[in-house]
Every structure is written in structure tokens, then in C-alpha cells.
Design a protein around this motif. Structure first.
Motif: not given
Ligand code: GSH
Length: 203
Positions: A15-19, A161-166, A187-203
Motif C-alpha cells: 500500500v505504501k509503495v502504491f501511495l 502496475s500494481v502487479a509490479d509492486i506486489t 530478464n527477471l533481474k533487469r525487471w527487478y533492477e528497474g522497479v526497485s530503483s523507482r523512488p517509491s520502492a523506498k516506502a
């Protein structure tokens, strides 16, 4: 409005990453899971299932279940769309959100809850064999996800999307569950590096 939060626990974090992606700030109260505050009478009155997160609205309605809470905010503030737009995209996001929840976050949680000493008072009884049974399920699903991510940027298509957050939070949850990421899932590694470097991932 008040969000009952649980620190780094994966579901409140969804929820926090989503917000954070939406740029929405909500007054928050911490529920100390380590001290079993979610089992005390005060929080049980909020959520009889004794789980976090919970969102209490100004009219007294209490929303539980992370995705229900996220959907509430999606309707309040549709942009950026995190549940997709249009019939097909929304269905594809829903499909992947459920797949990630049932086939990745769920099995990782079973491993953590049934093997980690810190969960002894929350998962009663702990069943170590159930933890073991879920380990290959996690690995099989990660391999499937890696194949899928060969064809697109994000789990449900070309949009975050929310699927990436989960998915990101499930992968992060592998660490306390003591599950190592298998080699070669590039492929999973590339995806994870992308989504986990978004500022929201710190939530
Ligand atoms: N399906 C719920 C799951 C909520 C949940 O299991 N939360 C965990 C923290 S991640 C919890 O409150 N655990 C406390 C316990 O097991 O006693 C959701 O999506 O929000």
C-alpha cells in the motif's frame, strides 16, 4: 482517514509503495507486529482478522486487504493508472496481480511464516514441512516470470502496475525468508533492477 501500517511487513508496504507512486500522503499509525500489537483488543476492534494494513475512513468504514485499499485510492485518484486502463489491460493487470499474489508472494510467505523463529507466535502451529514444500513452487514461478519478462518491460505489459509492486515486494521478501535468487534469470533481474530503483520502492 488513517492507515494502520506494519513497518517493513510486505502487505502494508504494498500500500505504501502504491501511495508513493500516486503521490498521496495518508496519516499513518504504526502497529508493532513484533510486540503483537495487532493481536491486542484495540487493533482487533479495527480488524478482527488481526492483520495489517487497514485503512480507516472518516465515516468509520475500515478497509482491509491491501488490494482493496489500493483500489480505493485508484478510484479517488486515477492517475497514474496502476490497475491498467481499458477492459483488456485492466483484466491483464488483474490476472498478473493475482498470479503474483497466489504463486509468488503466498508461497514465499509460507516459507517465511513456517520456518522463521520470529514467526513462532504468529504462525501457530509452524509447519516446517510446509515451508519446504513451498520452496520449489517459488523457484518454478520465478523461472516462469523470467520467461514472461523476456517479452515485455513490466509484469502485466508495457506499463508499470500494481502487479509490479506486489512482484517487487515478493522478491524483497525472499531475503528474510532465506530464499536465494537463482542464477541466470536475467530478464527477471533487469525487471527487478528497474522497479526497485523507482523512488517509491523506498516506502
Ligand atoms: N491478504 C492480506 C494479508 C495481510 C497480512 O497477512 N499482513 C501481515 C503482515 S504482511 C500480518 O498482519 N501478519 C500478522 C500475523 O500474521 O499475525 C492483505 O493483502 O493485506
Amino acid at each position: 482517514m488513517k492507515l494502520y501500517d506494519g513497518g517493513r511487513a510486505p502487505n502494508p508496504r504494498r500500500v505504501k509503495v502504491f501511495l508513493a507512486e500516486k503521490g498521496i500522503t495518508v496519516p499513518t499509525e504504526q502497529v508493532d507486529l513484533g510486540k503483537l500489537a495487532h493481536k491486542a483488543a484495540a487493533y482487533t476492534a479495527i480488524n478482527p482478522l488481526q492483520r495489517v494494513p487497514a485503512l480507516e475512513l472518516d465515516d468509520g468504514t475500515v478497509l482491509c486487504e491491501s488490494i482493496a485499499i489500493c483500489r480505493y485510492f485508484e478510484h479517488l485518484q486515477p492517475e497514474p493508472a496502476l490497475f491498467g486502463t481499458g477492459a483488456k489491460e485492466m483484466a491483464v493487470v488483474e490476472m498478473w496481480e493475482r498470479r503474483i499474489e497466489f504463486h509468488l508472494l503466498g508461497p514465499i510467505s509460507h516459507v517465511f511464516r513456517n520456518s522463521h523463529p520470529a514467526m513462532k507466535e504468529m504462525e501457530v502451529p509452524q509447519v516446517p514441512a510446509w515451508a519446504e514444500a513451498n520452496k520449489p513452487r517459488v523457484m518454478d514461478f520465478l523461472a516462469l516470470l523470467d520467461r514472461e519478462l523476456g517479452a515485455r518491460c513490466y509484469i502485466a505489459g508495457e506499463h508499470y502496475s500494481v502487479a509490479d509492486i506486489t512482484g517487487m515486494i515478493a522478491v524483497d521478501f525472499m531475503k528474510p525468508a532465506k530464499l536465494a535468487m537463482p542464477e541466470g534469470l536475467n530478464n527477471l533481474k533487469r525487471w527487478y533492477e528497474g522497479v526497485s530503483s523507482r523512488p517509491s520502492a523506498k516506502a
